[in-house]
Design a protein around this motif. Structure first.
Motif, PDB file in Angstrom:
ATOM      1  N   ILE A 196      -7.964 -21.139  -0.760  1.00 49.49           N
ATOM      2  CA  ILE A 196      -8.399 -20.368   0.406  1.00 49.49           C
ATOM      3  C   ILE A 196      -9.519 -21.089   1.143  1.00 49.49           C
ATOM      4  O   ILE A 196      -9.568 -21.075   2.380  1.00 49.49           O
ATOM      5  N   ASN A 197     -10.397 -21.744   0.419  1.00 52.92           N
ATOM      6  CA  ASN A 197     -11.466 -22.514   1.075  1.00 52.92           C
ATOM      7  C   ASN A 197     -10.887 -23.601   1.979  1.00 52.92           C
ATOM      8  O   ASN A 197     -11.324 -23.784   3.126  1.00 52.92           O
ATOM      9  N   ALA A 198      -9.902 -24.336   1.464  1.00 61.27           N
ATOM     10  CA  ALA A 198      -9.280 -25.394   2.261  1.00 61.27           C
ATOM     11  C   ALA A 198      -8.610 -24.800   3.495  1.00 61.27           C
ATOM     12  O   ALA A 198      -8.738 -25.328   4.606  1.00 61.27           O
ATOM     13  N   TYR A 199      -7.909 -23.699   3.304  1.00 58.52           N
ATOM     14  CA  TYR A 199      -7.237 -23.037   4.422  1.00 58.52           C
ATOM     15  C   TYR A 199      -8.253 -22.515   5.434  1.00 58.52           C
ATOM     16  O   TYR A 199      -8.071 -22.659   6.648  1.00 58.52           O
ATOM     17  N   ASP A 200      -9.330 -21.913   4.946  1.00 55.14           N
ATOM     18  CA  ASP A 200     -10.358 -21.377   5.850  1.00 55.14           C
ATOM     19  C   ASP A 200     -10.992 -22.476   6.697  1.00 55.14           C
ATOM     20  O   ASP A 200     -11.394 -22.240   7.844  1.00 55.14           O
ATOM     21  N   ASN A 201     -11.084 -23.674   6.146  1.00 51.52           N
ATOM     22  CA  ASN A 201     -11.603 -24.788   6.942  1.00 51.52           C
ATOM     23  C   ASN A 201     -10.674 -25.142   8.101  1.00 51.52           C
ATOM     24  O   ASN A 201     -11.130 -25.569   9.167  1.00 51.52           O
ATOM     25  N   THR A 202      -9.362 -24.950   7.918  1.00 53.33           N
ATOM     26  CA  THR A 202      -8.436 -25.180   9.041  1.00 53.33           C
ATOM     27  C   THR A 202      -8.642 -24.129  10.131  1.00 53.33           C
ATOM     28  O   THR A 202      -8.494 -24.431  11.315  1.00 53.33           O
ATOM     29  N   ILE A 203      -8.981 -22.914   9.731  1.00 49.26           N
ATOM     30  CA  ILE A 203      -9.248 -21.848  10.707  1.00 49.26           C
ATOM     31  C   ILE A 203     -10.559 -22.147  11.442  1.00 49.26           C
ATOM     32  O   ILE A 203     -10.676 -21.937  12.653  1.00 49.26           O
ATOM     33  N   LEU A 204     -11.532 -22.655  10.706  1.00 52.80           N
ATOM     34  CA  LEU A 204     -12.802 -23.060  11.315  1.00 52.80           C
ATOM     35  C   LEU A 204     -12.569 -24.159  12.349  1.00 52.80           C
ATOM     36  O   LEU A 204     -13.174 -24.142  13.435  1.00 52.80           O
ATOM     37  N   TYR A 205     -11.672 -25.081  12.041  1.00 53.09           N
ATOM     38  CA  TYR A 205     -11.341 -26.150  12.972  1.00 53.09           C
ATOM     39  C   TYR A 205     -10.588 -25.599  14.187  1.00 53.09           C
ATOM     40  O   TYR A 205     -10.834 -26.014  15.329  1.00 53.09           O
ATOM     41  N   THR A 206      -9.708 -24.654  13.958  1.00 50.84           N
ATOM     42  CA  THR A 206      -9.007 -23.992  15.065  1.00 50.84           C
ATOM     43  C   THR A 206      -9.994 -23.299  15.993  1.00 50.84           C
ATOM     44  O   THR A 206      -9.858 -23.350  17.224  1.00 50.84           O
ATOM     45  N   ASP A 207     -10.993 -22.655  15.414  1.00 54.50           N
ATOM     46  CA  ASP A 207     -12.049 -22.010  16.196  1.00 54.50           C
ATOM     47  C   ASP A 207     -12.711 -23.027  17.131  1.00 54.50           C
ATOM     48  O   ASP A 207     -12.951 -22.745  18.312  1.00 54.50           O
ATOM     49  N   TYR A 208     -12.982 -24.216  16.609  1.00 52.39           N
ATOM     50  CA  TYR A 208     -13.594 -25.276  17.405  1.00 52.39           C
ATOM     51  C   TYR A 208     -12.668 -25.733  18.524  1.00 52.39           C
ATOM     52  O   TYR A 208     -13.098 -25.920  19.677  1.00 52.39           O
ATOM     53  N   LEU A 209     -11.389 -25.911  18.215  1.00 50.10           N
ATOM     54  CA  LEU A 209     -10.430 -26.364  19.224  1.00 50.10           C
ATOM     55  C   LEU A 209     -10.330 -25.362  20.370  1.00 50.10           C
ATOM     56  O   LEU A 209     -10.325 -25.746  21.552  1.00 50.10           O
ATOM     57  N   LEU A 210     -10.256 -24.075  20.044  1.00 47.25           N
ATOM     58  CA  LEU A 210     -10.163 -23.049  21.075  1.00 47.25           C
ATOM     59  C   LEU A 210     -11.444 -22.990  21.906  1.00 47.25           C
ATOM     60  O   LEU A 210     -11.398 -22.809  23.129  1.00 47.25           O
ATOM     61  N   PHE A 211     -12.566 -23.162  21.235  1.00 46.31           N
ATOM     62  CA  PHE A 211     -13.860 -23.216  21.937  1.00 46.31           C
ATOM     63  C   PHE A 211     -13.874 -24.355  22.948  1.00 46.31           C
ATOM     64  O   PHE A 211     -14.312 -24.192  24.094  1.00 46.31           O
ATOM     65  N   LYS A 212     -13.392 -25.539  22.540  1.00 45.91           N
ATOM     66  CA  LYS A 212     -13.374 -26.696  23.429  1.00 45.91           C
ATOM     67  C   LYS A 212     -12.465 -26.462  24.640  1.00 45.91           C
ATOM     68  O   LYS A 212     -12.798 -26.848  25.763  1.00 45.91           O
ATOM     69  N   VAL A 213     -11.329 -25.807  24.428  1.00 46.27           N
ATOM     70  CA  VAL A 213     -10.435 -25.501  25.545  1.00 46.27           C
ATOM     71  C   VAL A 213     -11.129 -24.568  26.528  1.00 46.27           C
ATOM     72  O   VAL A 213     -11.082 -24.770  27.753  1.00 46.27           O
ATOM     73  N   ILE A 214     -11.796 -23.556  25.993  1.00 49.02           N
ATOM     74  CA  ILE A 214     -12.497 -22.592  26.855  1.00 49.02           C
ATOM     75  C   ILE A 214     -13.600 -23.279  27.648  1.00 49.02           C
ATOM     76  O   ILE A 214     -13.793 -23.014  28.846  1.00 49.02           O
ATOM     77  N   GLU A 215     -14.326 -24.186  27.008  1.00 50.74           N
ATOM     78  CA  GLU A 215     -15.384 -24.916  27.702  1.00 50.74           C
ATOM     79  C   GLU A 215     -14.819 -25.747  28.854  1.00 50.74           C
ATOM     80  O   GLU A 215     -15.419 -25.838  29.924  1.00 50.74           O
TER      81      GLU A 215
END
Length: 509
Positions: free
Chosen positions: A398-417
């Motif tokens: 779950i930790n490894a998977y949660d890190n992919t979600i954390l990375y997705t959060d960053y990608l979406l943030f960058k698109v919004i910016e």
């Protein structure tokens, strides 16, 4: 299996093949049977004994037919069956998959680089002991054939016996019918042989010329852009926006105008999930999908992908990983951040007032979750680094998977910016995943179970929306589906169409 130098009668040979096929490859089948009936009751014992006899005799019967027609073809097919069976059972035992038609489609649509991530020493052991060694014995065997008269008598008596056994279990047909999809997906080698055939038959039908939707018109000249981000294997319960106790959305949670909906996917595998996101309704027919429809009706469409499995996309600007790599610099180019390369500049260069950008990511696809994000996003530790997910603790997985979600959060943030800087546009970002993911719950891993059997982890997905200031407000929907994307994009871009359904639009008028 038998003495290689001695001759063996065909009936004895196929019986041995059937027994070894049963012993090597049907533990998952009978594990499911024992878990889903009362094996201490007379009826339960009857079903189990009948299934054992049916499987042994039916497989021997089919092998007998094949070898009687041609020993060369028979040996070739048996070697192929044992090799594929050994690999199939490894995946069934390791990841809890079922080889139904949808899973076969998932396998056949997976590219080599993704398949290579499943390589493990345990897979080699399965392949060697259950596939290669039996195959050597099969090739070396000297088989004595029988006369046609004896062949006809044998198959006639066997068919009579099988029919008698089937009708003797008439009272159990309801249980077998209820579980037929799972039982069929675990019976070797027929699970993949039958379902591969079904897959290609249905693919042929679906690949016929797509049905065009009614023509659309643009109701205004307002500059509008929607970025549709298609997530891969993202399940909503691991997003802190949905109440998850780990902060996997530290960036999105601080951005104004970000909202989320409870959503479900129409399938648990990529090809059907992506088709659902791009389709106007739940239909088995190949209707014109969203990017094709908009492109044909004067909307500029750009598709960028690090993934695969989408329906045929008929647009001018379709960019794969290799197309974007030449423009990208830095370590982020190895990951889904590649999709953002020059995105803002590309939108600014578009002369059309109406723009749809589709970013098809791969950032949460297993089993190698820890390889889906740059090292700086490994906030949750320790992580699972093995492709044999059952060897890791669930916490590591779950930790490894949660890190992919954390990375997705960053990608979406960058698109919004990027979108925030396009002041002349009304902008929206829609993020929706193709399906969810199992992470060891009920001893299941990854995805691909039939939707009727799948746990909620495989179909409860994130549906996250951001809109630029002053552009649009959202309806207070509690539950949406992937089909809402089509109608919501039409609404935001001001596309008027007879196919438009206001009930599946998330934006207020």
């Amino acid at each position: 299996m038998f003495t290689l130098k001695s001759n063996i009668k065909i009936i004895h040979f196929v019986a041995l093949l059937s027994v070894f096929n049963f012993l090597f490859f049907h533990y998952p089948f009978f594990k499911f049977v024992f878990q889903n009936l009362d094996y201490s009751s007379f009826n339960g014992i009857t079903i189990i004994i009948s299934l054992i006899i049916l499987m042994l005799v039916l497989n021997a019967f089919m092998f007998y037919l094949i070898f009687s027609l041609s020993q060369y073809v028979g040996k070739f097919l048996m070697v192929l069956f044992f090799i594929i069976n050994s690999i199939s059972v490894y995946f069934i035992n390791t990841y809890g998959v079922i080889l139904d038609e949808s899973m076969i489609g998932n396998v056949l649509n997976t590219k080599f680089e993704e398949l290579s991530s499943f390589f493990s020493f345990k897979l080699i052991l399965y392949l060697f002991f259950f596939g290669i060694i039996p195959s050597i014995c099969i090739v070396k065997a000297k088989i004595l054939t029988v006369a046609w008269k004896k062949f006809l008598i044998t198959i006639s008596l066997t068919l009579l016996f099988l029919l008698s056994l089937i009708f003797a279990n008439a009272s159990n047909w309801l249980w077998i019918d209820k579980n037929s999809k799972t039982l069929g997906g675990l019976a070797m080698p027929w699970s993949y042989t039958v379902n591969i055939s079904l897959f290609y038959v249905h693919q042929y039908k679906s690949n016929q010329k797509e049905i065009l939707l009614p023509n659309a018109t643009l109701k205004d000249n307002q500059k509008s852009v929607v970025v549709l981000v298609i997530g891969e294997s993202a399940r909503s319960q691991n997003f802190s926006l949905y109440g998850y106790d780990k902060n996997t959305n530290p960036l999105l949670s601080k951005i104004p105008n970000v909202a989320h909906f409870n959503a479900t996917s129409c399938a648990t595998y990529t090809t059907a999930g992506v088709k659902g996101i791009l389709s106007h309704s739940d239909s088995g027919d190949l209707y014109e999908i969203l990017p094709n429809y908009l492109f044909r009706n004067n909307v500029e469409v750009v598709w960028r992908t690090t993934n695969w499995g989408e329906p045929p996309v008929h647009i001018k600007n379709y960019q794969k990983r290799q197309d974007l790599l030449s423009q990208c610099k830095g370590k982020g180019c190895e990951y889904d951040e590649l999709l953002l390369t020059g995105l803002k500049e590309q939108i600014q260069a578009i002369k059309n007032n109406k723009v749809l950008i589709v970013l098809h990511t791969s950032s949460s696809h297993g089993p190698s979750y820890s390889k889906k994000y740059p090292s700086k996003f490994e906030n949750f530790k320790p992580v699972c680094n093995s492709v044999e997910l059952g060897n890791c603790s669930q916490a590591e997985l779950i930790n490894a998977y949660d890190n992919t979600i954390l990375y997705t959060d960053y990608l979406l943030f960058k698109v919004i910016e990027d979108l925030k800087q396009l002041k002349e546009y009304q902008s929206a970002l829609i993020f929706v995943s193709d399906h969810g993911e199992s992470l060891g719950e009920k001893n299941l891993y990854m995805h691909g179970l039939p939707l009727s059997l799948a746990p909620k982890e495989q179909y409860e997905i994130p549906f996250i929306v951001w809109t630029s200031d002053g552009s649009r407000q959202l309806k207070p929907n509690k539950l949406v589906s992937q089909y809402y994307v089509f109608h919501s994009v039409l609404n935001f871009l001001g596309v008027q169409s007879p196919i438009y359904d206001e009930k599946m639009n998330i934006f207020k008028q």
